[in-house]
Design a protein around this motif. Structure first.
Motif, PDB file in Angstrom:
ATOM      1  N   ARG A 204       7.419   4.803   5.070  1.00  0.00           N
ATOM      2  CA  ARG A 204       6.998   5.613   6.299  1.00  0.00           C
ATOM      3  C   ARG A 204       7.409   5.492   7.251  1.00  0.00           C
ATOM      4  NH1 ARG A 204       2.935   8.206   3.768  1.00  0.00           N
ATOM      5  NH2 ARG A 204       1.755   8.898   5.482  1.00  0.00           N
TER       6      ARG A 204
ATOM      7  N   TRP B 289       0.749  -0.872  -0.108  1.00  0.00           N
ATOM      8  CA  TRP B 289       0.041   0.313   0.060  1.00  0.00           C
ATOM      9  C   TRP B 289       1.281   1.364   0.235  1.00  0.00           C
ATOM     10  CZ3 TRP B 289      -0.704   3.740   3.615  1.00  0.00           C
ATOM     11  CH2 TRP B 289       0.449   3.823   5.296  1.00  0.00           C
ATOM     12  N   ALA B 290      -0.154   2.336  -0.314  1.00  0.00           N
ATOM     13  CA  ALA B 290       1.330   3.122  -0.417  1.00  0.00           C
ATOM     14  C   ALA B 290       0.229   4.874  -0.202  1.00  0.00           C
ATOM     15  CB  ALA B 290       1.662   3.788  -2.024  1.00  0.00           C
ATOM     16  N   LYS B 291       0.686   5.646  -0.092  1.00  0.00           N
ATOM     17  CA  LYS B 291      -0.630   6.895   1.058  1.00  0.00           C
ATOM     18  C   LYS B 291       0.397   8.149   0.649  1.00  0.00           C
ATOM     19  CE  LYS B 291      -2.152   9.402   4.743  1.00  0.00           C
ATOM     20  NZ  LYS B 291      -2.536   9.415   6.372  1.00  0.00           N
ATOM     21  N   GLY B 292       0.473   8.736  -0.238  1.00  0.00           N
ATOM     22  CA  GLY B 292       0.456  10.223  -0.860  1.00  0.00           C
ATOM     23  C   GLY B 292       1.906   9.934  -1.471  1.00  0.00           C
TER      24      GLY B 292
ATOM     25  N   ARG C 232       1.424   6.030  10.006  1.00  0.00           N
ATOM     26  CA  ARG C 232       0.653   5.334   8.743  1.00  0.00           C
ATOM     27  C   ARG C 232      -1.229   5.354   8.812  1.00  0.00           C
ATOM     28  NH1 ARG C 232       3.815  -0.196   8.880  1.00  0.00           N
ATOM     29  NH2 ARG C 232       5.454  -0.172   7.905  1.00  0.00           N
ATOM     30  N   ASN C 233      -1.292   6.481   9.125  1.00  0.00           N
ATOM     31  CA  ASN C 233      -2.781   6.582   9.713  1.00  0.00           C
ATOM     32  C   ASN C 233      -3.266   7.351   8.509  1.00  0.00           C
ATOM     33  OD1 ASN C 233      -2.625   5.178  11.845  1.00  0.00           O
ATOM     34  ND2 ASN C 233      -2.325   6.903  12.702  1.00  0.00           N
TER      35      ASN C 233
ATOM     36  N   GLY D  75       3.648   2.085   1.821  1.00  0.00           N
ATOM     37  CA  GLY D  75       4.202   1.971   3.541  1.00  0.00           C
ATOM     38  C   GLY D  75       5.581   1.871   4.043  1.00  0.00           C
TER      39      GLY D  75
END
Length: 66
Positions: free
Chosen positions: A60, A50-53, A65-66, A57
């Motif tokens: 990060r 998964w990735a955020k921005g 991780r939220n 993950g």
């Protein structure tokens, strides 16, 4: 028959048991159906999947991780 899918980071079996129980109870109460008609699927995703921005993950900081 409701099917609920929970996507999350890996959690303990105890947490998943409790969450499944509460989700089942909520659906059974609201929809007036027996508990055994509710299914809960857990899809656990680790930081390599998964990735955020735009940042994976696993790259990060733990607190981010939220």
């Amino acid at each position: 028959m409701p099917i609920v899918t929970v996507q999350q980071f890996p959690r303990s079996l105890e947490h998943k048991r409790e969450l499944a129980r509460r989700i089942t109870e909520a659906f059974a109460d609201v929809y007036g159906m027996p508990d055994d008609s509710v299914q809960v699927f857990f899809n656990e995703v680790d930081g390599e999947n998964w990735a955020k921005g735009g940042v994976m993950g696993c790259d990060r900081p733990q607190a981010g991780r939220n």
